[in-house]
Design an enzyme around this catalytic site. Structure first.
Site, PDB file in Angstrom:
ATOM      1  N   GLY A  45     100.096  81.515  75.106  1.00 20.45           N
ATOM      2  CA  GLY A  45     100.732  82.807  75.387  1.00 20.45           C
ATOM      3  C   GLY A  45     100.271  83.853  74.390  1.00 20.45           C
ATOM      4  N   VAL A  63      90.003  88.493  60.661  1.00 14.13           N
ATOM      5  CA  VAL A  63      89.035  87.386  60.595  1.00 14.13           C
ATOM      6  C   VAL A  63      87.609  87.945  60.616  1.00 14.13           C
ATOM      7  CG1 VAL A  63      88.059  85.466  61.927  1.00 14.13           C
ATOM      8  CG2 VAL A  63      90.546  85.615  61.602  1.00 14.13           C
ATOM      9  N   ARG A 108      94.952  79.211  79.769  1.00 15.46           N
ATOM     10  CA  ARG A 108      95.294  77.791  79.618  1.00 15.46           C
ATOM     11  C   ARG A 108      94.104  77.029  80.187  1.00 15.46           C
ATOM     12  NH1 ARG A 108     100.518  78.367  77.164  1.00 15.46           N
ATOM     13  NH2 ARG A 108     101.520  80.101  78.182  1.00 15.46           N
ATOM     14  N   GLY A 143      99.724  78.780  69.768  1.00 12.85           N
ATOM     15  CA  GLY A 143     100.903  77.972  69.464  1.00 12.85           C
ATOM     16  C   GLY A 143     100.544  76.508  69.275  1.00 12.85           C
ATOM     17  N   ASP A 144     101.549  75.666  69.364  1.00 12.60           N
ATOM     18  CA  ASP A 144     101.413  74.216  69.171  1.00 12.60           C
ATOM     19  C   ASP A 144     100.266  73.582  69.947  1.00 12.60           C
ATOM     20  OD1 ASP A 144     103.396  73.780  67.445  1.00 12.60           O
ATOM     21  OD2 ASP A 144     104.662  72.590  68.800  1.00 12.60           O
ATOM     22  N   SER A 148      97.641  74.967  71.283  1.00 16.79           N
ATOM     23  CA  SER A 148      96.341  75.459  70.806  1.00 16.79           C
ATOM     24  C   SER A 148      95.965  74.763  69.492  1.00 16.79           C
ATOM     25  CB  SER A 148      96.417  76.969  70.578  1.00 16.79           C
ATOM     26  OG  SER A 148      96.897  77.600  71.735  1.00 16.79           O
ATOM     27  N   THR A 206     102.468  83.424  68.279  1.00 19.40           N
ATOM     28  CA  THR A 206     103.453  83.278  69.353  1.00 19.40           C
ATOM     29  C   THR A 206     104.693  84.086  68.980  1.00 19.40           C
ATOM     30  OG1 THR A 206     105.052  81.749  70.363  1.00 19.40           O
ATOM     31  CG2 THR A 206     104.098  81.053  68.304  1.00 19.40           C
ATOM     32  N   ASP A 258     107.594  83.201  69.711  1.00 15.15           N
ATOM     33  CA  ASP A 258     108.758  82.302  69.676  1.00 15.15           C
ATOM     34  C   ASP A 258     109.220  81.887  68.276  1.00 15.15           C
ATOM     35  OD1 ASP A 258     108.654  82.383  72.441  1.00 15.15           O
ATOM     36  OD2 ASP A 258     107.466  80.547  72.606  1.00 15.15           O
ATOM     37  N   ASP A 265     108.333  79.312  66.714  1.00 14.82           N
ATOM     38  CA  ASP A 265     108.675  77.896  66.853  1.00 14.82           C
ATOM     39  C   ASP A 265     107.682  76.981  66.151  1.00 14.82           C
ATOM     40  OD1 ASP A 265     106.550  78.417  68.517  1.00 14.82           O
ATOM     41  OD2 ASP A 265     107.360  77.380  70.266  1.00 14.82           O
ATOM     42  N   ARG A 323     132.139  97.453  79.281  1.00 12.48           N
ATOM     43  CA  ARG A 323     131.537  96.315  79.962  1.00 12.48           C
ATOM     44  C   ARG A 323     130.978  95.317  78.977  1.00 12.48           C
ATOM     45  NH1 ARG A 323     129.148  99.313  84.601  1.00 12.48           N
ATOM     46  NH2 ARG A 323     130.640  98.827  86.249  1.00 12.48           N
ATOM     47  N   ARG A 366     111.531  79.827  74.218  1.00  9.51           N
ATOM     48  CA  ARG A 366     111.390  78.430  74.634  1.00  9.51           C
ATOM     49  C   ARG A 366     112.455  77.560  73.972  1.00  9.51           C
ATOM     50  NH1 ARG A 366     105.831  76.092  75.587  1.00  9.51           N
ATOM     51  NH2 ARG A 366     104.537  77.775  74.879  1.00  9.51           N
ATOM     52  N   LYS A 399     138.218  95.731  71.480  1.00 11.30           N
ATOM     53  CA  LYS A 399     136.752  95.799  71.527  1.00 11.30           C
ATOM     54  C   LYS A 399     136.354  96.424  72.862  1.00 11.30           C
ATOM     55  CE  LYS A 399     132.855  92.786  70.384  1.00 11.30           C
ATOM     56  NZ  LYS A 399     132.454  92.981  69.005  1.00 11.30           N
ATOM     57  N   GLU A 406     116.422  81.467  76.169  1.00 11.23           N
ATOM     58  CA  GLU A 406     115.987  80.779  77.396  1.00 11.23           C
ATOM     59  C   GLU A 406     116.075  79.257  77.274  1.00 11.23           C
ATOM     60  OE1 GLU A 406     111.877  81.337  78.523  1.00 11.23           O
ATOM     61  OE2 GLU A 406     111.206  81.272  76.458  1.00 11.23           O
ATOM     62  N   GLN A 450     109.055  91.444  76.172  1.00 13.23           N
ATOM     63  CA  GLN A 450     109.136  90.978  74.776  1.00 13.23           C
ATOM     64  C   GLN A 450     107.768  90.643  74.191  1.00 13.23           C
ATOM     65  OE1 GLN A 450     112.886  88.173  74.489  1.00 13.23           O
ATOM     66  NE2 GLN A 450     112.207  88.361  76.602  1.00 13.23           N
ATOM     67  N   ARG A 451     106.788  90.412  75.050  1.00 10.34           N
ATOM     68  CA  ARG A 451     105.459  90.075  74.548  1.00 10.34           C
ATOM     69  C   ARG A 451     104.565  91.306  74.416  1.00 10.34           C
ATOM     70  NH1 ARG A 451     104.476  84.320  76.770  1.00 10.34           N
ATOM     71  NH2 ARG A 451     102.701  85.062  77.947  1.00 10.34           N
TER      72      ARG A 451
HETATM   73  P1  ATP Z   1     102.429  79.192  73.452  1.00 11.48           P
HETATM   74  O1  ATP Z   1     103.428  78.453  72.633  1.00 11.48           O
HETATM   75  O2  ATP Z   1     102.391  80.631  73.099  1.00 11.48           O
HETATM   76  O3  ATP Z   1     102.486  78.959  74.918  1.00 11.48           O
HETATM   77  P2  ATP Z   1     100.421  77.184  73.068  1.00 11.48           P
HETATM   78  O4  ATP Z   1      99.209  77.193  72.230  1.00 11.48           O
HETATM   79  O5  ATP Z   1     101.446  76.160  72.723  1.00 11.48           O
HETATM   80  O6  ATP Z   1     100.984  78.651  73.021  1.00 11.48           O
HETATM   81  P3  ATP Z   1      99.571  75.759  75.425  1.00 11.48           P
HETATM   82  O7  ATP Z   1      99.430  76.192  76.829  1.00 11.48           O
HETATM   83  O8  ATP Z   1     100.406  74.584  75.114  1.00 11.48           O
HETATM   84  O9  ATP Z   1     100.025  77.036  74.618  1.00 11.48           O
HETATM   85  O10 ATP Z   1      98.107  75.426  74.852  1.00 11.48           O
HETATM   86  C1  ATP Z   1      97.027  76.323  75.029  1.00 11.48           C
HETATM   87  C2  ATP Z   1      95.744  75.557  75.346  1.00 11.48           C
HETATM   88  O11 ATP Z   1      95.451  74.648  74.260  1.00 11.48           O
HETATM   89  C3  ATP Z   1      95.833  74.649  76.570  1.00 11.48           C
HETATM   90  O12 ATP Z   1      95.606  75.328  77.766  1.00 11.48           O
HETATM   91  C4  ATP Z   1      94.747  73.634  76.286  1.00 11.48           C
HETATM   92  O13 ATP Z   1      93.484  74.141  76.625  1.00 11.48           O
HETATM   93  C5  ATP Z   1      94.830  73.483  74.768  1.00 11.48           C
HETATM   94  N1  ATP Z   1      95.631  72.283  74.444  1.00 11.48           N
HETATM   95  C6  ATP Z   1      96.965  72.138  74.541  1.00 11.48           C
HETATM   96  N2  ATP Z   1      97.372  70.902  74.184  1.00 11.48           N
HETATM   97  C7  ATP Z   1      96.235  70.219  73.867  1.00 11.48           C
HETATM   98  C8  ATP Z   1      95.963  68.887  73.422  1.00 11.48           C
HETATM   99  N3  ATP Z   1      96.929  67.984  73.241  1.00 11.48           N
HETATM  100  N4  ATP Z   1      94.685  68.554  73.174  1.00 11.48           N
HETATM  101  C9  ATP Z   1      93.692  69.467  73.352  1.00 11.48           C
HETATM  102  N5  ATP Z   1      93.875  70.723  73.765  1.00 11.48           N
HETATM  103  C10 ATP Z   1      95.126  71.116  74.024  1.00 11.48           C
END
Ligand code: ATP
Length: 320
Positions: A11, A23, A72, A102-103, A105, A125, A127, A129, A162, A171, A213, A222, A252-253
């Site tokens: 995301g 970078v 994705r 995120g995670d 990625s 992200t 979130d 998180d 109201r 998430r 109040k 969510e 929000q994004r």
């Molecule tokens: P957000 O939390 O903002 O959605 P995210 O990075 O967690 O971000 P994901 O859709 O989970 O979003 O991951 C993004 C991309 O990372 C995936 O489409 C995939 O290409 C790659 N990816 C995710 N999990 C794995 C994994 N276990 N191994 C290799 N590549 C992965």
């Protein structure tokens, strides 16, 4: 490292552009060539890679979204996909990759590092998180968007006595709801980290209304469900409140990143480049108590983010 690449994945979030800018400019400052990968891991597999210079990141520090775009990519979750990605980078002589996302990625970056590409992850992200960083890039801007929306809702709510149910993103993490809730004086904050009882919530709203109040705000993260369902359940228990529901969704994004997010992104982007120069790899970069830190991606991915219970309790005490 001599040549590095950068991609944004998962995301999108506000401040990703500021991180890309940091970078690119930090790498060039240190005499390293930089390449941009368009559309995340999908773009890597499509060999959609281009050279970036100082000017290519001009006029983006203030823009939401990501100029590199995000996607994705299922193929990259397979070993064949990962090997293809590593081979494409190697063919171009690229030996380092910075991934903003995120995670999921991060896990992709860890796989590439096992195949010999040096990788760094940046937390992109809204979130908040991701563990081993106090803040993720985009979170502060998202909280600002929510607070701004609630300010507007308050104007109309007070006029009509109201209540409002506001559904926010996050998430499985309640941080957007918690931080926006404290900042906007929400009466109730429903988040996945803390169990709640809608009977108690409805009783409290009734008592508060009886004690003068004139409006009340219920923030629903969510991760606990839909705002619409919470509103229905509250109305069932206390028919005269009839809350109006606002789902803020992808708004929000969006928007220009706050100075906080721009500065966080700038510091982290520069730090990731310096870590790659030092020869480090497979790390997630973050900020803890103001200090830049790099933590093993595997550790970050399997650790759940700490929840700030003190802040939650404070929000409760102040929301009578
Ligand atoms: P957000 O939390 O903002 O959605 P995210 O990075 O967690 O971000 P994901 O859709 O989970 O979003 O991951 C993004 C991309 O990372 C995936 O489409 C995939 O290409 C790659 N990816 C995710 N999990 C794995 C994994 N276990 N191994 C290799 N590549 C992965």
């Amino acid at each position: 490292v001599k040549k590095i690449a950068i991609l944004t994945s998962g995301g999108d979030s506000q401040g990703m552009n500021a991180a890309v800018r940091a970078v690119v400019r930090s790498a060039i400052f240190h005499g390293i060539e930089v390449y941009g990968v368009q559309r995340g891991y999908q773009g890597l597999l499509n060999n959609d890679i281009f050279s970036m210079d100082i000017r290519s990141v001009g006029d983006i520090i203030q823009r939401g979204g990501t100029i590199l775009q995000s996607a994705r990519c299922l193929e990259f979750k397979t070993l064949e996909g990962q090997q293809k990605g590593a081979a494409i980078l190697r063919e171009r002589g690229i030996d380092g990759l910075i991934v903003i996302g995120g995670d999921g990625s991060y896990q992709g970056a860890a796989k590439l590092s096992a195949l010999g590409i040096k990788t760094m992850g940046l937390p992109g992200t809204i979130d908040n998180d991701i563990s081993f960083t106090d803040y993720t890039i985009g979170f502060d801007t998202a909280v600002n968007v929510v607070v701004d929306a609630i300010n507007k809702l308050r104007d109309t709510m007070s006029s009509h006595e109201r209540s409002s149910v506001v559904e926010v993103m996050g998430r499985h993490c309640g941080d957007i709801a918690l931080h926006a809730g404290l900042a906007s004086g929400a009466e109730t904050i429903l988040i996945p980290e803390v169990p709640y009882d809608l009977n108690e919530v409805a009783d409290r709203m009734r008592q508060n209304f009886e004690h003068g109040k004139r409006h009340s705000i219920v923030i629903v993260s969510e991760g606990v469900g839909r705002g619409e369902d919470v509103a229905d359940a509250l109305k069932e228990r206390y028919p005269s409140i009839d809350p109006r529901v606002t789902v803020l969704g992808h708004i929000q994004r969006g928007g220009s990143p706050t100075p906080f997010d721009r500065n966080l992104a700038s510091r982290l982007g520069d730090f990731a480049v310096r870590k790659l120069i030092e020869g480090d790899s497979n790390k997630a970069c973050g900020v803890i108590n103001g200090q830049l830190v790099a933590t093993d991606i595997e550790k970050v991915v399997k650790t759940k983010k700490d929840f700030n219970m003190e802040m939650y309790e404070l929000a409760q005490r102040l929301s009578q």
